[in-house]
Design a protein around this motif. Structure first.
Motif, PDB file in Angstrom:
ATOM      1  N   LEU A  28       0.844  -1.203   0.000  1.00 35.83           N
ATOM      2  CA  LEU A  28       0.000   0.000   0.000  1.00 35.83           C
ATOM      3  C   LEU A  28       0.875   1.247   0.000  1.00 35.83           C
ATOM      4  CD1 LEU A  28      -3.138   0.735   2.155  1.00 35.83           C
ATOM      5  CD2 LEU A  28      -1.255   2.359   2.108  1.00 35.83           C
ATOM      6  N   GLY A  29       1.863   1.287   0.907  1.00 34.71           N
ATOM      7  CA  GLY A  29       2.746   2.449   0.989  1.00 34.71           C
ATOM      8  C   GLY A  29       3.524   2.668  -0.295  1.00 34.71           C
ATOM      9  N   HIS A  30       3.951   1.569  -0.919  1.00 35.64           N
ATOM     10  CA  HIS A  30       4.731   1.657  -2.147  1.00 35.64           C
ATOM     11  C   HIS A  30       3.899   2.248  -3.287  1.00 35.64           C
ATOM     12  CE1 HIS A  30       8.185   0.649  -4.607  1.00 35.64           C
ATOM     13  NE2 HIS A  30       7.390   0.034  -5.486  1.00 35.64           N
ATOM     14  N   GLN A  31       2.632   1.846  -3.378  1.00 34.51           N
ATOM     15  CA  GLN A  31       1.769   2.333  -4.451  1.00 34.51           C
ATOM     16  C   GLN A  31       1.178   3.702  -4.145  1.00 34.51           C
ATOM     17  OE1 GLN A  31      -1.002  -0.968  -4.747  1.00 34.51           O
ATOM     18  NE2 GLN A  31       0.113  -1.843  -6.470  1.00 34.51           N
ATOM     19  N   ALA A  32       0.882   3.967  -2.862  1.00 32.14           N
ATOM     20  CA  ALA A  32       0.250   5.239  -2.494  1.00 32.14           C
ATOM     21  C   ALA A  32       1.236   6.392  -2.501  1.00 32.14           C
ATOM     22  CB  ALA A  32      -0.417   5.116  -1.126  1.00 32.14           C
ATOM     23  N   GLY A  33       2.504   6.136  -2.161  1.00 35.36           N
ATOM     24  CA  GLY A  33       3.512   7.190  -2.177  1.00 35.36           C
ATOM     25  C   GLY A  33       3.143   8.371  -1.297  1.00 35.36           C
ATOM     26  N   VAL A  34       3.061   9.561  -1.893  1.00 38.86           N
ATOM     27  CA  VAL A  34       2.772  10.770  -1.122  1.00 38.86           C
ATOM     28  C   VAL A  34       1.380  10.757  -0.515  1.00 38.86           C
ATOM     29  CG1 VAL A  34       4.398  12.226  -2.390  1.00 38.86           C
ATOM     30  CG2 VAL A  34       2.062  11.945  -3.243  1.00 38.86           C
ATOM     31  N   GLU A  35       0.496   9.898  -1.015  1.00 39.74           N
ATOM     32  CA  GLU A  35      -0.856   9.779  -0.465  1.00 39.74           C
ATOM     33  C   GLU A  35      -0.941   8.665   0.586  1.00 39.74           C
ATOM     34  OE1 GLU A  35      -3.138  11.819  -1.031  1.00 39.74           O
ATOM     35  OE2 GLU A  35      -2.462  12.859  -2.835  1.00 39.74           O
ATOM     36  N   MET A  36       0.214   8.222   1.070  1.00 46.05           N
ATOM     37  CA  MET A  36       0.263   7.090   1.996  1.00 46.05           C
ATOM     38  C   MET A  36      -0.550   7.333   3.263  1.00 46.05           C
ATOM     39  SD  MET A  36       3.528   5.538   4.026  1.00 46.05           S
ATOM     40  CE  MET A  36       3.395   6.811   5.297  1.00 46.05           C
ATOM     41  N   TRP A  37      -0.460   8.522   3.846  1.00 46.42           N
ATOM     42  CA  TRP A  37      -1.140   8.781   5.122  1.00 46.42           C
ATOM     43  C   TRP A  37      -2.655   8.743   4.947  1.00 46.42           C
ATOM     44  CZ3 TRP A  37       2.396   7.963   8.448  1.00 46.42           C
ATOM     45  CH2 TRP A  37       3.712   8.378   8.214  1.00 46.42           C
ATOM     46  N   ALA A  38      -3.149   9.302   3.862  1.00 46.42           N
ATOM     47  CA  ALA A  38      -4.595   9.250   3.601  1.00 46.42           C
ATOM     48  C   ALA A  38      -5.040   7.817   3.346  1.00 46.42           C
ATOM     49  CB  ALA A  38      -4.943  10.136   2.405  1.00 46.42           C
ATOM     50  N   ALA A  39      -4.252   7.069   2.570  1.00 49.46           N
ATOM     51  CA  ALA A  39      -4.602   5.685   2.282  1.00 49.46           C
ATOM     52  C   ALA A  39      -4.586   4.833   3.549  1.00 49.46           C
ATOM     53  CB  ALA A  39      -3.631   5.107   1.247  1.00 49.46           C
ATOM     54  N   MET A  40      -3.628   5.074   4.425  1.00 47.94           N
ATOM     55  CA  MET A  40      -3.546   4.301   5.667  1.00 47.94           C
ATOM     56  C   MET A  40      -4.701   4.635   6.612  1.00 47.94           C
ATOM     57  SD  MET A  40      -1.330   2.015   5.623  1.00 47.94           S
ATOM     58  CE  MET A  40      -1.506   1.568   7.355  1.00 47.94           C
ATOM     59  N   ALA A  41      -5.210   5.863   6.534  1.00 47.94           N
ATOM     60  CA  ALA A  41      -6.385   6.207   7.341  1.00 47.94           C
ATOM     61  C   ALA A  41      -7.562   5.327   6.938  1.00 47.94           C
ATOM     62  CB  ALA A  41      -6.737   7.684   7.165  1.00 47.94           C
ATOM     63  N   THR A 168      14.538   6.203  -0.413  1.00 45.56           N
ATOM     64  CA  THR A 168      14.146   7.354  -1.219  1.00 45.56           C
ATOM     65  C   THR A 168      13.008   8.080  -0.505  1.00 45.56           C
ATOM     66  OG1 THR A 168      13.408   8.046  -3.425  1.00 45.56           O
ATOM     67  CG2 THR A 168      12.445   6.028  -2.538  1.00 45.56           C
ATOM     68  N   SER A 169      12.617   9.217  -1.025  1.00 44.23           N
ATOM     69  CA  SER A 169      11.470   9.935  -0.470  1.00 44.23           C
ATOM     70  C   SER A 169      10.185   9.337  -1.037  1.00 44.23           C
ATOM     71  CB  SER A 169      11.556  11.420  -0.817  1.00 44.23           C
ATOM     72  OG  SER A 169      11.597  11.590  -2.216  1.00 44.23           O
ATOM     73  N   LEU A 170       9.045   9.747  -0.475  1.00 43.42           N
ATOM     74  CA  LEU A 170       7.761   9.256  -0.969  1.00 43.42           C
ATOM     75  C   LEU A 170       7.558   9.684  -2.415  1.00 43.42           C
ATOM     76  CD1 LEU A 170       5.475   9.981   2.144  1.00 43.42           C
ATOM     77  CD2 LEU A 170       6.393   7.773   1.408  1.00 43.42           C
ATOM     78  N   GLN A 171       7.159   8.724  -3.245  1.00 40.84           N
ATOM     79  CA  GLN A 171       7.026   8.954  -4.673  1.00 40.84           C
ATOM     80  C   GLN A 171       5.575   9.330  -5.022  1.00 40.84           C
ATOM     81  OE1 GLN A 171       9.946   8.512  -6.794  1.00 40.84           O
ATOM     82  NE2 GLN A 171      10.697   8.724  -4.688  1.00 40.84           N
ATOM     83  N   PRO A 172       5.312   9.800  -6.245  1.00 44.72           N
ATOM     84  CA  PRO A 172       3.925  10.082  -6.657  1.00 44.72           C
ATOM     85  C   PRO A 172       3.056   8.829  -6.547  1.00 44.72           C
ATOM     86  CG  PRO A 172       5.475  11.048  -8.200  1.00 44.72           C
ATOM     87  CD  PRO A 172       6.288  10.199  -7.273  1.00 44.72           C
ATOM     88  N   ALA A 173       1.788   9.041  -6.223  1.00 44.61           N
ATOM     89  CA  ALA A 173       0.858   7.917  -6.041  1.00 44.61           C
ATOM     90  C   ALA A 173       0.567   7.230  -7.368  1.00 44.61           C
ATOM     91  CB  ALA A 173      -0.440   8.413  -5.408  1.00 44.61           C
ATOM     92  N   GLN A 174       0.267   5.923  -7.283  1.00 46.12           N
ATOM     93  CA  GLN A 174      -0.034   5.132  -8.465  1.00 46.12           C
ATOM     94  C   GLN A 174      -1.458   4.593  -8.395  1.00 46.12           C
ATOM     95  OE1 GLN A 174       3.091   2.160  -8.073  1.00 46.12           O
ATOM     96  NE2 GLN A 174       4.275   3.141  -9.689  1.00 46.12           N
ATOM     97  N   ASP A 175      -1.972   4.219  -9.543  1.00 48.19           N
ATOM     98  CA  ASP A 175      -3.269   3.547  -9.662  1.00 48.19           C
ATOM     99  C   ASP A 175      -4.361   4.333  -8.935  1.00 48.19           C
ATOM    100  OD1 ASP A 175      -1.949   1.558 -11.089  1.00 48.19           O
ATOM    101  OD2 ASP A 175      -1.479   0.445  -9.258  1.00 48.19           O
ATOM    102  N   GLY A 176      -5.230   3.646  -8.194  1.00 45.03           N
ATOM    103  CA  GLY A 176      -6.351   4.295  -7.530  1.00 45.03           C
ATOM    104  C   GLY A 176      -5.948   5.227  -6.410  1.00 45.03           C
ATOM    105  N   ILE A 245       7.944   1.920   5.142  1.00 44.79           N
ATOM    106  CA  ILE A 245       9.019   1.149   4.510  1.00 44.79           C
ATOM    107  C   ILE A 245       8.729   0.985   3.022  1.00 44.79           C
ATOM    108  CG2 ILE A 245      10.093  -1.132   4.368  1.00 44.79           C
ATOM    109  CD1 ILE A 245       9.722  -1.377   7.385  1.00 44.79           C
ATOM    110  N   GLY A 246       7.479   0.615   2.698  1.00 41.80           N
ATOM    111  CA  GLY A 246       7.109   0.460   1.292  1.00 41.80           C
ATOM    112  C   GLY A 246       7.147   1.771   0.536  1.00 41.80           C
ATOM    113  N   GLY A 247       6.688   2.839   1.187  1.00 40.77           N
ATOM    114  CA  GLY A 247       6.644   4.137   0.527  1.00 40.77           C
ATOM    115  C   GLY A 247       8.014   4.713   0.237  1.00 40.77           C
TER     116      GLY A 247
END
Length: 441
Positions: A28-41, A168-176, A245-247
């Motif tokens: 999830l973190g790897h795909q969500a990237g910069v949107e990781m915190w919202a996705a984890m919520a 690396t730093s958080l990358q742009p979000a992917q997919d949904g 870690i994934g992000g």
């Protein structure tokens, strides 16, 4: 916080935290990237909050899973409970965890991977499961005092190093995740299917509390809520660390969270990273299997006490071992339709039962109507997603439902039927009260 709550909370965390919980957040973190915190919520809503509600509901009614379906019909309640325990027990939950422990935990440690190594690993694995599950009075101590700290230490070691040494730093979000990160996170937590496990694990905690001398319902509910809060906090912290870690892992051809964690372990700890990650996976799967064997055995002995608890432990351990030898892909293909049917019904019953805690009038149709609407939709979903029976008309009906593309076609009908059921029950109770008053006067 007293010692019993602490140990029970650690145990509950360990029971929840199986292989799936370990590998979902990193991806999830790897795909969500910069949107990781919202996705984890969103992930926390369905991956932590719903299982916590299940624990509270089972503790409050203190009658096991079968009580949830009893307002629909007593036979339905028992059939639902049996299907839950079979699905999370010998047919799916136990062999899946054992297979993941083998495939992931020994991936780079054993020179050969074939049927004989799987059987050899499973023999040792299930002997440990059997020996610990034999004594339910000591399971809380065995897992809460010993296995959980080992699991937490291994995860903490990996997480701390990864947080302070990101690749690396958080990358742009992917997919949904780029458009609707919260919704995508909710769906990811939904697919962990932890709610069904929570229905069984709750009784493990309750049994442990009763063995410790706490028998009144108020005391049990209080201790279970505190233990649930502790385990939920631990789960959230660990999930966020794993997602980070994934992000912060550079883009690559990772197929799942296992690949990400394996790579991160090797990057941070070199060749010893294999040992750390293997320990995390094996201990996580071991504690889950112990809890599942205990839960299924408690359920069996509670409803058919002529067979002793230890015999049930042997039967479920042996059955888990036999199904494990089929291999992970076979197990997943056989269990997928059953879980797709059970999980929406389980969510419906947990949510309605939680509402029932705060409702003063008798609830009947608030159980019946949502379940009656959810079951056929779940069956249509199975037919549609698996291409069963080639019924195009059913697939067309299912795809016409709102949210069906997210496999949540049951959600809006459930909400509507619950509201209608509550209103019918309230009116029914009002008429009964009016009739009673007329009789008195």
């Amino acid at each position: 916080m007293n010692r019993l709550v602490l140990i029970s909370g650690l145990m509950l965390f360990s029971l929840f935290f199986g292989a799936g919980n370990l590998i979902f957040p990193p991806m999830l973190g790897h795909q969500a990237g910069v949107e990781m915190w919202a996705a984890m919520a969103g992930f926390i809503v369905t991956g932590v909050l719903l299982p916590f509600l299940a624990v509270v509901v089972v503790a409050y009614f203190d009658e096991g899973v079968e009580r949830m379906g009893r307002p629909v019909h007593p036979v339905f309640g028992m059939v639902f409970a049996v299907l839950v325990y079979l699905s999370i027990g010998a047919f799916y939950g136990i062999p899946r965890a054992a297979n993941v422990a083998y495939e992931v935990g020994t991936a780079n440690l054993l020179p050969v991977h074939d049927a004989s190594t799987l059987i050899g690993f499973s023999v040792v694995f299930f002997i440990i499961v059997f020996m610990v599950a034999l004594n339910p009075a000591k399971i809380v101590d065995s897992i809460g005092k010993y296995l959980t700290p080992i699991l937490l230490l291994a995860i903490a070691l990996l997480s701390i190093f990864a947080v302070f040494r990101p690749e690396t730093s958080l990358q742009p979000a992917q997919d949904g995740y780029s458009g609707t990160p919260v919704v995508s996170g909710i769906l990811e937590g939904y697919f962990t299917m932890d709610l069904i496990g929570a229905l069984a694990f709750s009784m493990v905690i309750i049994s442990g509390l009763k063995y410790s001398g706490i028998t009144d319902r108020a005391g049990i509910v209080s201790h279970v809520i505190k233990a649930g809060v502790l385990s939920s906090i631990l789960l959230m912290v660990i999930y966020l660390a794993l997602a980070y870690i994934g992000g912060t892992t550079a883009r690559g051809g990772y197929e799942n969270g296992t690949d990400i964690l394996t790579y991160s372990s090797m990057r941070l700890f070199g060749s010893s990273g294999d040992l750390i990650f293997s320990a995390i996976v094996v201990v996580a799967c071991l504690t889950t299997c112990i809890g599942l064997v205990n839960a299924c055995s408690e359920f069996g002995s509670r409803h058919y006490s002529r067979i002793p608890y230890k015999a049930y432990v042997f039967v479920f351990t042996a059955a888990g071992f036999l199904f494990t030898t089929l291999g992970l892909n076979t197990i997943l293909s056989l269990a997928a339709p059953l879980l797709a049917f059970l999980y929406p019904v389980a969510i419906v019953l947990v949510v309605v039962s939680f509402i029932n805690i705060f409702i003063r009038f008798e609830m009947k149709y608030a159980y019946l109507l949502p379940v009656v609407s959810t079951i056929p939709i779940s069956i249509m979903e199975i037919i549609h997603t698996n291409g069963l029976l080639k019924m195009e008309a059913i697939s067309a009906i299912y795809t016409a439902l709102p949210l069906s593309d997210a496999l949540l076609g049951w959600l809006l009908p459930f909400a509507a039927m619950t509201m209608i059921g509550l209103m019918v029950d309230w009116r029914r109770e009002s008429h009964i009260d009016a009739a009673r008053r007329q009789t008195v006067y």
